[in-house]
Write a protein that holds these residues in place. Structure first.
Motif, PDB file in Angstrom:
ATOM      1  N   ALA A 104       0.824  -1.209   0.000  1.00  0.00           N
ATOM      2  CA  ALA A 104       0.000   0.000   0.000  1.00  0.00           C
ATOM      3  C   ALA A 104       0.862   1.265   0.000  1.00  0.00           C
ATOM      4  N   LEU A 105       1.939   1.273   0.789  1.00  0.00           N
ATOM      5  CA  LEU A 105       2.795   2.458   0.862  1.00  0.00           C
ATOM      6  C   LEU A 105       3.487   2.738  -0.459  1.00  0.00           C
ATOM      7  N   VAL A 106       4.018   1.704  -1.088  1.00  0.00           N
ATOM      8  CA  VAL A 106       4.757   1.893  -2.342  1.00  0.00           C
ATOM      9  C   VAL A 106       3.841   2.461  -3.416  1.00  0.00           C
ATOM     10  N   HIS A 107       2.633   1.908  -3.532  1.00  0.00           N
ATOM     11  CA  HIS A 107       1.691   2.416  -4.537  1.00  0.00           C
ATOM     12  C   HIS A 107       1.196   3.824  -4.176  1.00  0.00           C
ATOM     13  N   ASP A 108       0.944   4.060  -2.902  1.00  0.00           N
ATOM     14  CA  ASP A 108       0.494   5.377  -2.453  1.00  0.00           C
ATOM     15  C   ASP A 108       1.557   6.441  -2.750  1.00  0.00           C
ATOM     16  N   THR A 122      11.654   7.071  -1.858  1.00  0.00           N
ATOM     17  CA  THR A 122      10.563   6.143  -2.138  1.00  0.00           C
ATOM     18  C   THR A 122      10.975   5.188  -3.260  1.00  0.00           C
ATOM     19  N   ALA A 123      10.210   4.113  -3.418  1.00  0.00           N
ATOM     20  CA  ALA A 123      10.583   3.070  -4.386  1.00  0.00           C
ATOM     21  C   ALA A 123      10.712   3.621  -5.799  1.00  0.00           C
ATOM     22  N   HIS A 124       9.742   4.434  -6.233  1.00  0.00           N
ATOM     23  CA  HIS A 124       9.812   4.924  -7.612  1.00  0.00           C
ATOM     24  C   HIS A 124      10.983   5.874  -7.812  1.00  0.00           C
ATOM     25  N   GLY A 136      11.087   3.950 -13.174  1.00  0.00           N
ATOM     26  CA  GLY A 136      10.851   4.057 -11.735  1.00  0.00           C
ATOM     27  C   GLY A 136       9.418   3.756 -11.366  1.00  0.00           C
ATOM     28  N   GLY A 137       8.463   4.339 -12.109  1.00  0.00           N
ATOM     29  CA  GLY A 137       7.057   4.093 -11.830  1.00  0.00           C
ATOM     30  C   GLY A 137       6.672   2.646 -12.063  1.00  0.00           C
ATOM     31  N   SER A 138       7.135   2.066 -13.167  1.00  0.00           N
ATOM     32  CA  SER A 138       6.805   0.675 -13.488  1.00  0.00           C
ATOM     33  C   SER A 138       7.371  -0.283 -12.454  1.00  0.00           C
ATOM     34  N   ALA A 139       8.628  -0.055 -12.071  1.00  0.00           N
ATOM     35  CA  ALA A 139       9.267  -0.943 -11.104  1.00  0.00           C
ATOM     36  C   ALA A 139       8.593  -0.837  -9.739  1.00  0.00           C
ATOM     37  N   ALA A 140       8.167   0.372  -9.361  1.00  0.00           N
ATOM     38  CA  ALA A 140       7.497   0.546  -8.067  1.00  0.00           C
ATOM     39  C   ALA A 140       6.173  -0.210  -8.037  1.00  0.00           C
ATOM     40  N   LEU A 142       5.527  -2.910  -9.612  1.00  0.00           N
ATOM     41  CA  LEU A 142       5.875  -4.329  -9.482  1.00  0.00           C
ATOM     42  C   LEU A 142       6.355  -4.671  -8.078  1.00  0.00           C
ATOM     43  N   ILE A 143       7.083  -3.749  -7.448  1.00  0.00           N
ATOM     44  CA  ILE A 143       7.500  -3.961  -6.059  1.00  0.00           C
ATOM     45  C   ILE A 143       6.267  -4.120  -5.165  1.00  0.00           C
ATOM     46  N   GLY A 144       5.291  -3.215  -5.334  1.00  0.00           N
ATOM     47  CA  GLY A 144       4.067  -3.312  -4.543  1.00  0.00           C
ATOM     48  C   GLY A 144       3.337  -4.615  -4.794  1.00  0.00           C
ATOM     49  N   ASP A 145       3.229  -5.004  -6.065  1.00  0.00           N
ATOM     50  CA  ASP A 145       2.560  -6.255  -6.411  1.00  0.00           C
ATOM     51  C   ASP A 145       3.266  -7.450  -5.779  1.00  0.00           C
ATOM     52  N   LEU A 146       4.597  -7.433  -5.835  1.00  0.00           N
ATOM     53  CA  LEU A 146       5.374  -8.528  -5.260  1.00  0.00           C
ATOM     54  C   LEU A 146       5.123  -8.642  -3.757  1.00  0.00           C
ATOM     55  N   CYS A 147       5.086  -7.508  -3.081  1.00  0.00           N
ATOM     56  CA  CYS A 147       4.839  -7.536  -1.634  1.00  0.00           C
ATOM     57  C   CYS A 147       3.453  -8.088  -1.311  1.00  0.00           C
ATOM     58  N   LEU A 148       2.486  -7.803  -2.152  1.00  0.00           N
ATOM     59  CA  LEU A 148       1.136  -8.316  -1.917  1.00  0.00           C
ATOM     60  C   LEU A 148       1.096  -9.832  -2.103  1.00  0.00           C
ATOM     61  N   VAL A 149       1.808 -10.339  -3.113  1.00  0.00           N
ATOM     62  CA  VAL A 149       1.883 -11.788  -3.313  1.00  0.00           C
ATOM     63  C   VAL A 149       2.628 -12.437  -2.148  1.00  0.00           C
ATOM     64  N   TRP A 150       3.729 -11.807  -1.743  1.00  0.00           N
ATOM     65  CA  TRP A 150       4.463 -12.340  -0.588  1.00  0.00           C
ATOM     66  C   TRP A 150       3.587 -12.387   0.658  1.00  0.00           C
ATOM     67  N   ALA A 151       2.747 -11.371   0.836  1.00  0.00           N
ATOM     68  CA  ALA A 151       1.844 -11.365   1.990  1.00  0.00           C
ATOM     69  C   ALA A 151       0.941 -12.591   1.972  1.00  0.00           C
ATOM     70  N   ASP A 152       0.406 -12.926   0.795  1.00  0.00           N
ATOM     71  CA  ASP A 152      -0.442 -14.111   0.672  1.00  0.00           C
ATOM     72  C   ASP A 152       0.340 -15.380   1.021  1.00  0.00           C
TER      73      ASP A 152
END
Length: 370
Positions: A104-108, A122-124, A136-140, A142-152
């Motif tokens: 959430a933070l990375v996307h926000d 920030t990530a981006h 920077g925007g694209s990688a950020a 993906l970082i957020g998406d990866l963290c969400l998958v890791w959370a699952d």
């Protein structure tokens, strides 16, 4: 599970109950570090660039923070289980909340075009320094998406009965949906501030922040413990009230916070025109003259020369908001919500140490400098 974390943040033993706040955070961070080490190794084996990508994600997760969500979830769980239950069984679930939070933070930060978070780029911005803004925007993302998958993945490692985990998952899914819904309304408000109001700003606060910072982490902890209908209403009332107060404090820090303490740029909310409760109250309380100045577009505003003694446009707007009386009103709202949250626990069937911890958390979460 190895009883240590990466890069010197060593956890000598997984704590038994009762668990102090520092020990709880250390245990959660140890769980995260061990999990992330395995994920990094797997991606490193595919391509070194992926290992570097995963390490950046790891660094963002482990870069400090208040760890409020796992803390509230822990006490929600303890409210049912009591002090004798070992915490090891729920550590993966508690760690999963921090991975979701990083998503959430990375996307926000990307949506808000923020430069820093927790005093670091920030990530981006990190990725933009490597290959430009688009990368920077694209990688950020993906970082957020990866963290969400890791959370699952980490949540799935929680060793509880399948029926319990189904209820935990339902709570977790609702928490994510409400956070995304609140974030959408937050973005919408910046594009259409004229249609916003104090009431709508509070709806955003309730969904974007209150639900996934306090209310649902408490419910998540309750579900981890197998549930208790006697606590559901008390946790809901406490969570909404304290969660809204948490966001109201964030609104204040977004205008008046010290970047050296908050780790975020000064007055970001004013710069972007985010229609927070504070700003909406200022519009509501302002005189016609003040309201006209508050609605002036700051884009392209001339910054006065250093030493001129003249306030820059952002500082002038912050002072104007103070003059409307809106900050004082927000402080009243924070105090009232904390009192409401504490009152909701008065007759809840929880141990006194759990009640004490939640009362202390309500104060710490809403009277913070960052």
């Amino acid at each position: 599970m190895a009883n240590h974390t990466l890069e010197g943040n060593r956890l000598e033993t997984i704590p038994r109950q009762p668990v102090s706040q520092p020990a709880l955070i250390n245990a959660v961070e140890g769980t995260l570090a061990d999990f992330l080490a395995c994920q990094i190794a797997a991606l490193d084996a595919v391509d070194p660039a992926l290992g570097g990508f995963a390490r950046t994600a790891r660094d963002l997760v482990m870069a400090g923070g208040k760890r409020l969500r796992p803390t509230f979830a822990y006490w929600g769980w303890r409210g049912v289980t009591g002090a004798a239950e070992p915490v090891e069984v729920v550590l993966p679930a508690l760690g999963a909340l921090e991975l979701m939070h990083t998503f959430a933070l990375v996307h926000d930060d990307l949506m808000d075009e923020s430069d820093t978070r927790r005093g670091r780029p920030t990530a981006h911005r990190l990725f933009a320094a490597q290959h430009g803004a688009k990368f920077g925007g694209s990688a950020a993302i993906l970082i957020g998406d990866l963290c969400l998958v890791w959370a699952d993945q980490l949540l799935a490692r929680t060793s509880l009965p399948a029926t319990t985990l189904l209820n935990v998952r339902a709570c977790y899914d609702r928490m994510r949906i409400e956070a995304i819904a609140g974030q959408y309304l937050d973005v919408l408000g910046e594009t259409d501030p004229d249609s916003w109001s104090v009431e709508r700003a509070l709806v955003v606060a309730r969904h974007k922040t209150a639900s996934y910072t306090v209310q649902w982490p408490l419910g998540f902890g309750l579900a981890l413990a197998g549930g208790d209908p006697r606590l559901e209403e008390a946790y809901r009332e406490y969570g909404l009230a304290v969660g809204e107060a948490f966001q109201l404090r964030d609104d204040m820090l977004g205008v008046y916070g010290d970047p050296a303490v908050t780790g975020k740029p000064a007055a970001d909310d004013l710069r972007t025109g985010k229609p927070t409760t504070l700003l909406m109250l200022a519009h509501q309380l302002a005189t016609a003259e003040q309201r006209a100045e508050l609605t002036t577009d700051l884009a392209g505003a001339v910054i006065p020369a250093e030493g001129s003694g003249e306030l820059n446009p952002i500082a002038r707007r912050a002072r104007l908001i103070t003059e409307t009386g809106a900050p004082a009103r927000v402080e009243e709202m924070i105090r009232a919500r904390v009192a409401e949250g504490v009152a909701a626990l008065a007759d809840a069937p929880i141990h006194s140490d759990v009640r004490t911890a939640l009362v202390e958390l309500a104060t710490a979460a809403t009277q913070r400098p960052a």
